[in-house]
Design an enzyme around this catalytic site. Structure first.
Site, PDB file in Angstrom:
ATOM      1  N   GLU A  34       6.231  -4.850  -3.308  1.00  0.00           N
ATOM      2  CA  GLU A  34       7.562  -4.233  -3.193  1.00  0.00           C
ATOM      3  C   GLU A  34       8.361  -4.840  -2.035  1.00  0.00           C
ATOM      4  O   GLU A  34       8.881  -4.115  -1.180  1.00  0.00           O
ATOM      5  CB  GLU A  34       7.463  -2.708  -3.063  1.00  0.00           C
ATOM      6  CG  GLU A  34       7.222  -2.026  -4.405  1.00  0.00           C
ATOM      7  CD  GLU A  34       7.800  -0.613  -4.464  1.00  0.00           C
ATOM      8  OE1 GLU A  34       8.947  -0.479  -4.939  1.00  0.00           O
ATOM      9  OE2 GLU A  34       7.123   0.338  -4.062  1.00  0.00           O
ATOM     10  N   TYR A 113       1.326  -6.059  -8.143  1.00  0.00           N
ATOM     11  CA  TYR A 113       2.057  -4.797  -8.032  1.00  0.00           C
ATOM     12  C   TYR A 113       2.145  -4.209  -9.440  1.00  0.00           C
ATOM     13  O   TYR A 113       2.994  -4.576 -10.244  1.00  0.00           O
ATOM     14  CB  TYR A 113       3.447  -5.027  -7.429  1.00  0.00           C
ATOM     15  CG  TYR A 113       4.320  -3.799  -7.403  1.00  0.00           C
ATOM     16  CD1 TYR A 113       3.811  -2.571  -6.985  1.00  0.00           C
ATOM     17  CD2 TYR A 113       5.648  -3.846  -7.803  1.00  0.00           C
ATOM     18  CE1 TYR A 113       4.598  -1.431  -6.976  1.00  0.00           C
ATOM     19  CE2 TYR A 113       6.455  -2.724  -7.793  1.00  0.00           C
ATOM     20  CZ  TYR A 113       5.923  -1.516  -7.371  1.00  0.00           C
ATOM     21  OH  TYR A 113       6.715  -0.394  -7.368  1.00  0.00           O
ATOM     22  N   ASP A 154      -1.198  -2.972  -5.096  1.00  0.00           N
ATOM     23  CA  ASP A 154      -0.840  -1.592  -5.418  1.00  0.00           C
ATOM     24  C   ASP A 154      -1.076  -1.404  -6.914  1.00  0.00           C
ATOM     25  O   ASP A 154      -0.318  -1.925  -7.729  1.00  0.00           O
ATOM     26  CB  ASP A 154       0.626  -1.351  -5.039  1.00  0.00           C
ATOM     27  CG  ASP A 154       1.106   0.039  -5.442  1.00  0.00           C
ATOM     28  OD1 ASP A 154       0.306   0.821  -5.994  1.00  0.00           O
ATOM     29  OD2 ASP A 154       2.288   0.342  -5.202  1.00  0.00           O
ATOM     30  N   ASN A 156      -1.251   1.576  -8.502  1.00  0.00           N
ATOM     31  CA  ASN A 156      -0.579   2.763  -9.021  1.00  0.00           C
ATOM     32  C   ASN A 156      -1.476   3.568  -9.965  1.00  0.00           C
ATOM     33  O   ASN A 156      -0.996   4.188 -10.929  1.00  0.00           O
ATOM     34  CB  ASN A 156       0.746   2.390  -9.704  1.00  0.00           C
ATOM     35  CG  ASN A 156       1.917   2.381  -8.718  1.00  0.00           C
ATOM     36  OD1 ASN A 156       2.039   3.265  -7.887  1.00  0.00           O
ATOM     37  ND2 ASN A 156       2.761   1.370  -8.812  1.00  0.00           N
ATOM     38  N   ASP A 254       5.650   4.129   2.603  1.00  0.00           N
ATOM     39  CA  ASP A 254       4.827   5.252   2.128  1.00  0.00           C
ATOM     40  C   ASP A 254       3.376   4.824   1.855  1.00  0.00           C
ATOM     41  O   ASP A 254       2.522   5.673   1.623  1.00  0.00           O
ATOM     42  CB  ASP A 254       5.459   5.958   0.917  1.00  0.00           C
ATOM     43  CG  ASP A 254       5.998   5.020  -0.143  1.00  0.00           C
ATOM     44  OD1 ASP A 254       6.019   3.793   0.071  1.00  0.00           O
ATOM     45  OD2 ASP A 254       6.427   5.523  -1.201  1.00  0.00           O
TER      46      ASP A 254
END
Length: 274
Positions: A34, A113, A154, A156, A254
DNA sequence: ATGGCTTAACAATTAAGA
């Protein structure tokens, strides 16, 4: 040798924090997700000033991945198409910049990602499952190359209930639905291993805390940032650490960085004491 | 609480994240 992964939620907004963390920790490699910036505006000079070479694949406002390395950064490959030439699905998924790899010190470092998926059953959820299916094909092609693989980023996805703060409430929802978990298990196969779990079997270890609802203050996070190693590299792993303190800083990402420590190359005595 | 907060883009709101 240390390899890190950090979803920075905009590399430009987070630049001061990322530089400070790099100066303090000095990992050989840091993979970013990101970055939210096109390649022309990526702040490469700032990282180069600290001794890191940059491989980048970004776009305006959304997504974007990068690999920073103090060791020679070779054979950079961008997107699924690099290993799936002519594959129409790989090309379609190329529009969102989520895949980059490089050859570093005898390791294929693959930085991902994975799409968020929004909500179970939504169009974006379908996109996430298609993306994971394409990743599976990509990894089959990667395996045929015979290179030692470190796949991180990441994802997710909370792979198991111990990776969620409230499994009773969250299992079955986005990032914890069975189709997502199954797709992840299938692409890992018997080959790739979640190195964090080699050292820490317990729950309560998170890599992401929602900005909303005081999730950080209540320590209600998820473990969705992972590092997967092939058997050869797993045998060299001496630790895997989540740098959660970064989440407590002013204007944080975050996500927190996750770092694997490897005694690599295997005959390197200095690393073996790490 | 189909809520909560943060970012980029754009110039007051919207899209997206997870």
């Amino acid at each position: 040798m240390r390899i890190g992964s950090w979803n920075v939620n905009s590399v430009r907004t987070r630049l001061t924090q990322v530089l400070a963390w790099l100066e303090q920790e000095r990992p050989e490699v840091l993979c970013l997700q990101e970055t939210k910036v096109d390649d022309e505006r990526f702040p490469a000079e700032a990282f180069e000033a600290l001794g890191y070479a940059c491989a980048i694949s970004g776009q305006k406002a959304y997504n974007g991945v990068a690999i920073l390395s103090r060791l020679p950064l070779e054979d950079v490959q961008i997107g699924f198409s690099a290993l799936l030439p002519g594959d129409a699905e790989a090309e379609r998924l190329e529009e969102q910049k989520r895949v980059i790899s490089a050859w570093i010190d005898g390791i294929r470092v693959l930085n991902l990602y994975v799409p968020n998926g929004s909500a179970v059953g939504s169009d974006k959820y379908g996109y996430k499952l298609e993306w994971l299916a394409c990743l599976r094909c990509y990894l089959e092609a990667q395996e045929r190359q015979g290179e030692p693989l470190c796949m991180l980023g990441d994802f997710n996805i909370g792979p198991e209930d111990r990776d969620l703060p409230d499994p009773q409430r969250l299992t079955g929802g986005i990032m914890a639905s069975e189709p997502e978990r199954q797709a992840l298990r299938e692409l890992l196969g018997e080959r790739l291993h979640d190195v964090f779990r080699v050292f820490e079997p317990g729950s309560g270890h998170w890599s992401w805390w929602d900005y909303r609802s005081g999730a950080w203050e209540r320590d209600q996070g998820w473990r969705i940032d992972h590092i997967y190693l092939c058997e050869e590299l797993l045998a060299c792993a001496t630790g895997c650490v989540i740098h959660r303190a970064t989440r407590g800083q002013t204007q944080p990402s975050d996500h927190a960085p996750v770092v694997v420590h490897l005694a690599w190359p295997p005959d390197d005595e200095e690393d073996e004491q790490a």
